[in-house]
Enzyme design. Sequence first.
Site, PDB file in Angstrom:
ATOM      1  N   TYR A 130      -3.625   8.652   1.455  1.00 57.33           N
ATOM      2  CA  TYR A 130      -2.557   9.207   2.317  1.00 57.33           C
ATOM      3  C   TYR A 130      -2.887  10.685   2.502  1.00 57.33           C
ATOM      4  CZ  TYR A 130       2.512   9.044   3.621  1.00 57.33           C
ATOM      5  OH  TYR A 130       3.735   9.042   4.265  1.00 57.33           O
ATOM      6  N   HIS A 135       0.460  13.552   8.890  1.00 61.15           N
ATOM      7  CA  HIS A 135       1.013  12.189   8.931  1.00 61.15           C
ATOM      8  C   HIS A 135       2.124  12.044   7.886  1.00 61.15           C
ATOM      9  CE1 HIS A 135       1.170   7.807   9.075  1.00 61.15           C
ATOM     10  NE2 HIS A 135       0.932   7.760   7.783  1.00 61.15           N
ATOM     11  N   TYR A 249       8.647  -2.170   0.755  1.00 66.70           N
ATOM     12  CA  TYR A 249       7.743  -1.302  -0.005  1.00 66.70           C
ATOM     13  C   TYR A 249       8.393  -0.555  -1.158  1.00 66.70           C
ATOM     14  CZ  TYR A 249       8.650   3.389   2.027  1.00 66.70           C
ATOM     15  OH  TYR A 249       9.175   4.593   2.387  1.00 66.70           O
TER      16      TYR A 249
END
Length: 433
Positions: A130, A135, A249
């Site tokens: 990540y 983002h 998640y």
Amino acid sequence: MIAASVGGTDATHDPGLQSWLESANDPATDFPIQNLPFGRFRRADDMDWRIGVAIGDQVLDLRRARLIESYDMNLIMRLAKEPRQALRAAISNGLQSGSPLEKQFREALVPQSRVELSLPCRIGDYTDFYTSIHHATTVGRQFRPDNPLLPNYKWLPTGYHGRSSSIAVSRRGLGHTFKRPAGQTMPAGATTPVVGPTARLDYELELGFFISRPNVVGEPIPIEDAEDHVFGVALFNDWTARDIQPWEYQPLGPFLSKNFASTLSPWMVTMDALAPFRSPFKRPNGDPAPLPYLESASNRDRGAIDIELEVWIQTEKMRAERLAGDRLTASNYADAYWTVAQLVAHHTVNGCNLCDGDLFGSGTLSGPRPDQAGSLLELTQGGKKPITLSNGEVRGFLEDGDTIILRGYCQRDGFRRIGLGECRGTVQAGRRL
Ligand code: MN
């Protein structure tokens, strides 16, 4: 010569090198003689996958060129630095204009248009990171407007263990085709979940890094040695179902929202080929310095890699009208918050063993500007602001028949431009449950 002054470069990076193969000298090719990316291929009459290097519009069969004995890419990836660089030099020498090996090498060429390509190696374990703070911030803001980044983000490169068996290679034509996944979602305002095809299918613009040399379990890889354990890089699309993801998640991370399909481009551009395109790695003023195991002089001086990245869409309607498609995004890997050396050092700090062929996804590589977003989740603000394509079609998320094409290339004054080729995938209608 500029080439001589850039760390890690050698005669194989000389921008003046020309090949006796005309298509390798085309300024538009992704695969000039300075690139030499590795992949696996076979002709129609082959039983076994062979190891090849892309050159211009051809593949050089390394065994037939009498450069290697093996059919096993993972063995080649495990080579130590000296034999690995010697192999690169031998390939470069044989392909150069005037080489006495021209005839032998010509007999080992196959047109790329006539081969079937495989995943470039046997992928063992797959970890997705990540690493784009842009983002992470944009996505985090959708869920936590006042606190988009969790407190660990600037201290460790976070990731999750993904599924390698559903990673497929981009092929000619529609690329990797897969069926729209179904799953369980919780509609907004509902109290009972439903099951059905995802209505929010998305792509993620990523790079995939391939591990080369294994480490022994219990023996962390120090950051100074980390890049000796990385063979190269390809384009990677981590397809994601955005309605399945938020419901499943918590508290453990991505599961069925991502493991139905991921797509890799077929050619591994080696870390050796990327040597001219390295950049200093800096953090914004005021950000914490990484802990010592995530920091080194070479990581600061040249830890980043300058790779231009693009996402294109070609809808079914565009294909019918013979339109090439629209570019949705352009960003650059040098904007990532964590380097590949830091990913390797962190992944092994607990003694975790990495193996040849393990794949590290970079995470979605969005740039600092909103138009540099590496997913539709960001570009359309979760579907709230759909985008209008050049032919008038509108997209919040992907429709059946949409093809997503990732492209990547490196260019810098004083060096030959090299490319990563293309990563192409197409979503097809899902099965009825
Ligand atoms: Mn991802």
